[in-house]
Motif scaffolding. Structure first.
Motif, short mmCIF file in Angstrom:
data_model
loop_
_atom_site.label_atom_id
_atom_site.label_comp_id
_atom_site.label_asym_id
_atom_site.label_seq_id
_atom_site.Cartn_x
_atom_site.Cartn_y
_atom_site.Cartn_z
N ARG A 39 0.80 -1.23 0.00
CA ARG A 39 0.00 0.00 0.00
C ARG A 39 0.83 1.27 0.00
N GLY A 40 1.87 1.32 0.81
CA GLY A 40 2.62 2.56 0.98
C GLY A 40 3.90 2.59 0.19
N SER A 41 4.65 3.65 0.42
CA SER A 41 5.94 3.79 -0.23
C SER A 41 7.09 3.84 0.79
N VAL A 42 6.75 4.02 2.06
CA VAL A 42 7.75 4.07 3.12
C VAL A 42 7.26 3.21 4.28
N PHE A 69 3.35 -7.43 11.19
CA PHE A 69 2.37 -6.36 11.07
C PHE A 69 3.09 -5.02 11.30
N PHE A 70 2.85 -4.07 10.42
CA PHE A 70 3.48 -2.76 10.56
C PHE A 70 2.66 -1.75 9.77
N SER A 71 3.07 -0.51 9.77
CA SER A 71 2.38 0.54 9.02
C SER A 71 3.29 1.07 7.92
N SER A 72 2.65 1.63 6.91
CA SER A 72 3.39 2.29 5.85
C SER A 72 2.75 3.64 5.59
N LEU A 73 3.45 4.43 4.83
CA LEU A 73 3.03 5.79 4.54
C LEU A 73 3.26 6.05 3.07
N GLU A 86 -1.03 12.68 4.72
CA GLU A 86 -0.11 11.57 4.97
C GLU A 86 -0.78 10.61 5.94
N ASN A 87 -1.46 9.61 5.39
CA ASN A 87 -2.16 8.63 6.21
C ASN A 87 -1.34 7.36 6.30
N GLU A 88 -1.36 6.76 7.46
CA GLU A 88 -0.69 5.49 7.65
C GLU A 88 -1.63 4.37 7.24
N ASP A 89 -1.09 3.36 6.57
CA ASP A 89 -1.85 2.18 6.16
C ASP A 89 -1.30 0.95 6.87
N ALA A 90 -2.19 0.04 7.20
CA ALA A 90 -1.77 -1.22 7.81
C ALA A 90 -1.16 -2.11 6.74
N GLU A 91 -0.06 -2.76 7.08
CA GLU A 91 0.64 -3.66 6.16
C GLU A 91 0.86 -5.00 6.86
N TYR A 92 1.00 -6.05 6.05
CA TYR A 92 1.28 -7.38 6.57
C TYR A 92 2.15 -8.12 5.56
N ILE A 93 3.20 -8.72 6.04
CA ILE A 93 4.02 -9.59 5.20
C ILE A 93 4.32 -10.86 5.99
N GLU A 94 4.71 -11.89 5.28
CA GLU A 94 5.21 -13.10 5.92
C GLU A 94 6.66 -13.26 5.56
N ALA A 95 7.47 -13.61 6.55
CA ALA A 95 8.91 -13.75 6.35
C ALA A 95 9.41 -15.01 7.02
#
Length: 115
Positions: A39-42, A69-73, A86-95
């Protein structure tokens, strides 16, 4: 590469708890957050949390498959008149974290489900 020595030496029943504790101290630049974002770029790591999906232990290695779980912007130009909020979006990845025993040398890669 970074080190997670406490996770490397943890008993099988304590790996998940120890992993989450040590992950909180890892430099965020060592994690593939940026590569897995959708979703985000940062990537922002202020609220990073982990869910251990699976662990495997052998004599030479501990492997932890975890959801992060983390946020992006989406960063704008930061100009005073920039109309983009500048809204934060919820992000999820598996590692997948491969942790060598006994020193805890750790490599991390995105799991196939996050690519």
């Amino acid at each position: 590469m970074f080190h997670m020595p406490r996770t490397a030496s943890a008993s099988p029943e304590r790996v998940a708890e120890t992993f989450k504790d040590e992950l909180a101290r890892v430099d965020l630049d060592e994690l593939p957050l940026q590569q897995g974002m959708t979703r985000g770029s940062v990537a922002l790591g202020d609220d990073l949390s982990a869910m251990v999906i699976r662990t495997e232990s052998t004599d030479g290695r501990v492997r932890v498959h975890a959801g992060l779980f983390f946020s992006s912007l989406v960063a704008g130009c930061a100009c005073a008149n920039d109309p983009t909020p500048e809204n934060e979006d919820a992000e999820y990845i598996e590692a997948v974290f491969d942790i060598d025993r006994p020193d805890g040398a750790t490599t991390v890669t995105l799991s196939e489900s996050s690519q």
